[in-house]
Design an enzyme around this catalytic site. Structure first.
Site, PDB file in Angstrom:
ATOM      1  N   ASN A  84     -20.190 -37.232  64.826  1.00 57.83           N
ATOM      2  CA  ASN A  84     -20.064 -36.807  63.436  1.00 57.83           C
ATOM      3  C   ASN A  84     -20.349 -35.319  63.228  1.00 57.83           C
ATOM      4  OD1 ASN A  84     -21.543 -39.832  63.288  1.00 57.83           O
ATOM      5  ND2 ASN A  84     -19.573 -39.571  62.292  1.00 57.83           N
ATOM      6  N   ILE A 143     -20.590 -30.923  59.638  1.00 57.67           N
ATOM      7  CA  ILE A 143     -21.223 -32.236  59.650  1.00 57.67           C
ATOM      8  C   ILE A 143     -20.453 -33.189  58.748  1.00 57.67           C
ATOM      9  CG2 ILE A 143     -23.354 -33.496  59.197  1.00 57.67           C
ATOM     10  CD1 ILE A 143     -24.735 -30.666  59.372  1.00 57.67           C
ATOM     11  N   CYS A 144     -20.240 -34.407  59.253  1.00 58.37           N
ATOM     12  CA  CYS A 144     -19.596 -35.432  58.445  1.00 58.37           C
ATOM     13  C   CYS A 144     -20.678 -36.414  58.013  1.00 58.37           C
ATOM     14  CB  CYS A 144     -18.521 -36.147  59.247  1.00 58.37           C
ATOM     15  SG  CYS A 144     -17.663 -37.423  58.321  1.00 58.37           S
ATOM     16  N   LEU A 145     -21.155 -36.248  56.799  1.00 65.30           N
ATOM     17  CA  LEU A 145     -22.211 -37.123  56.298  1.00 65.30           C
ATOM     18  C   LEU A 145     -21.963 -37.303  54.805  1.00 65.30           C
ATOM     19  CD1 LEU A 145     -24.887 -38.574  56.915  1.00 65.30           C
ATOM     20  CD2 LEU A 145     -26.072 -36.469  56.395  1.00 65.30           C
TER      21      LEU A 145
END
Lengths: 220, 402
Positions: free
Chosen positions: A79, A87-89
């Protein structure tokens, strides 16, 4: 002093007073709206022992808009982009809530390292690596932690002396034998690593990808 | 994103020292409950003591202004994410408001007692005690708990002190025989509606105002008639006295002229383009309505609200304005290595494929280009835009080079 600045100051004070979490916030330049977050890698993961730096930008409409965060330290994680640190959040995007703070967001990043989510990847290659051979992925993540985040490393031996080649192979999460095999055919080592990484030439996948296919890719 | 909010260099410690928060109190072992109490009386959004506390249907409490800002972005409770909330669901929470009021008085006193009991050290008055009429603030202490706090009388600002009662009130209509001061909230109310006013818990009761309310909802009618100025003035006065909530406006359906009229009705500036006017009116509605959620004696006057609005606009403007590099040569020199590195990274393939001399030429021209763009955006931004290593995903350009 506007509400945003007051709140940011409080959050900075909050992190400063809390020594237990291990989370620190520092200024990057003179602006209180451009910060650097520091947190330790979570124990029991390939990131343990590393120190991770995060670039934090507080937007103008904070806290009603999410903070912008990306890793400064290179991280091998499905991620997190291995190139840019993006960042993939969800909480950094549409699931943001104004009650979240810099500290709670950094803690969320820490727990993101504990529990990768390969079904919603930021870095597709790393995610493929994670899903096909988790053991090899963890070795690579540990290696990255050692090289970039100052982690202890798996073998506890410094690999700096063993030359660049070994580094590159381990960084890409490949096996040296495979790289050597194609390098012997007369291709450049860097190219071989790049193609094998792209094809996800790891673990079980090795049997599924024919050598011809690899050579074909190498000749492109 | 370089914002020049302060010219002098600041450190984390200095920033952290300018706030008053729950950690002013010692931990739970030394003084049980105090820190928790202080936290409980703070809005989770702005982290200040509640100002005009309101409750959502789920029971979570926020400052009126904070939750209105949050609901404008997303219609859910920020704490529990229960959805489908809107401003109509907000309920004033007078109990919490009273508790906060009492606590903001007790806070400096308790801190003083604590410090008297503990060690004494030099007082370190914080720099925050500016003209903060934005919110009621308690004593702005540093976060260190070994500091001597000045006596409460010298420091108190805002609602805690007795000054509230002498606060310049909005130009009230001189109490004519038809009007009478409400015995509960002290506001001047028309005699004929005093009973309804009391029954509704001191929410102002209006007679025959449905017509004006509707006309507001349906959009302002720009009266072609005479004497606009006095009309606007009359409205302003009636608004400030009656304390009527302003409806939200769907700006998209209005023409520029109508939006300006809306602003004029509120006695606000009509300068600037459409977007600025809309932003100004939106913020004004938010400020105005959240002000009404406070107890009448804690409310700000219209002129105070106006200065809040001006301050907000100014801050917005400041942060929008770009950093202008005056000394371009110095700037180029300062970031020379950074620019060079970025240029190199931006084109790794060409450097490999083309002749060395070619690539050098290309690099120098690229460097000029980067220099030109960098005067408007910071080098950090550039850094984030360019790929940082040949490792980036799905990049097969390097293979093509062969």
């Amino acid at each position: 002093m506007d509400a945003r600045l007051r709140r940011v100051n409080k959050e900075i004070a909050d992190c400063k007073n809390d020594k237990a979490s291990g989370i620190k916030i520092e200024l990057i330049d003179e602006s209180p709206f451009h910060l650097k977050g520091i947190f330790p890698g979570p124990e029991g993961t390939p990131y343990a022992g590393g120190t991770f730096l995060v670039d934090i930008i507080i937007p103008e409409s904070y806290p009603f808009q999410p903070v912008k965060m990306k890793f400064i330290t290179k991280v091998y994680h499905p991620n997190v982009s291995s190139a840019s640190g993006a960042i993939c959040l969800d909480i950094l995007k549409d699931a943001w809530s104004p009650v979240l703070t810099l500290k709670s967001t950094l803690i969320s990043l820490q727990s993101l390292l504990c529990s990768p989510e390969p079904n919603d990847p930021q870095d597709a290659e790393v995610a493929k690596h994670f899903t096909t051979s988790k053991g090899s992925f963890e070795d690579t993540a540990t290696y990255w932690t050692q090289i970039y985040a100052g982690g202890p490393g798996k073998k506890g031996v410094s690999t700096a002396s063993s030359g660049d080649g070994k580094d590159e192979v381990a960084m890409a999460g490949l096996e040296k034998a495979h790289v050597d095999q194609f390098e012997a055919l007369g291709f450049q080592r860097g190219k071989v690593i790049d193609v094998l990484r792209r094809l996800n030439y790891r673990g079980k996948n090795v049997t599924q990808i024919s050598e011809d296919r690899v050579v074909e890719e190498l000749l492109k | 994103m370089q914002m020049s909010t302060g010219s002098k260099k600041r450190t984390i410690e200095q920033l952290a020292a300018t706030v008053s928060d729950s950690t002013d109190f010692p931990d739970i072992d030394t003084a049980p409950g105090l820190r928790t109490l202080d936290t409980a009386l703070r809005c989770p959004i702005c982290c200040e003591l509640f100002s005009g506390p309101v409750t959502l249907r789920c029971g979570h409490c926020f400052c009126s202004l904070c939750i209105r800002g949050s609901l404008a972005q997303k219609q859910e409770c920020p704490s529990c994410r229960k959805g489908e909330e809107n401003e109509g669901h907000l309920r004033v929470n007078p109990v919490v408001e009273e508790a906060v009021e009492a606590w903001s008085k007790a806070r400096p006193f308790i801190l003083q007692l604590l410090h008297r009991g503990g060690r004494l050290s030099g007082s370190n008055s914080s720099s925050e005690s500016g003209p903060s009429n934005k919110r009621k603030r308690s004593n702005p202490d540093s976060d260190s708990d070994i500091e001597l706090v000045a006596p409460p009388s010298g420091h108190k600002t805002g609602i805690g002190s007795g000054t509230v009662f002498s606060k310049p009130q909005e130009p009230m209509l001189a109490a004519s025989p038809a009007e009478t001061p409400c015995p509960v909230c002290g506001k001047t109310v028309k005699h004929e509606i005093i009973n309804q006013h009391l029954d509704s818990g001191c929410k102002t009761f209006h007679l025959n105002n449905s017509k004006t309310a509707w006309s507001k909802i349906m959009g302002p009618r720009v009266d072609p008639g005479k004497n606009k100025q006095t009309q606007a003035k009359g409205k302003e006065r009636s608004l400030s006295v009656e304390g009527e909530a302003l409806p939200k406006v769907s700006y998209d359906t209005l023409k520029d002229k109508q939006i300006k009229q809306l602003l004029q009705d509120q006695g606000l500036a009509t300068l600037g383009n459409r977007a600025l006017c809309i932003a100004r009116h939106q913020k004004w509605v938010m400020l105005w309505n959240s002000n009404l959620d406070k107890a009448p004696k804690n409310r700000k006057s219209k002129s105070q609200l106006r200065s809040d609005l001006d301050q907000w606009l100014q801050e917005k403007h400041e942060s929008k304005s770009k950093v202008v590099v005056e000394d371009t040569f110095g700037h180029q020199k300062k970031y020379e290595s950074e620019f060079k590195r970025l240029t190199e990274e931006a084109r790794p393939k060409k450097a490999v494929s083309s002749q060395l001399s070619d690539s050098r030429e290309a690099t120098s021209s690229e460097a000029k280009y980067t220099d030109a763009t960098s005067s408007t955006s910071s080098p950090v931004k550039l850094l984030s835009q360019s790929p940082q290593s040949p490792h980036h995903d799905g990049d097969n350009n390097e293979i093509e080079v062969l």
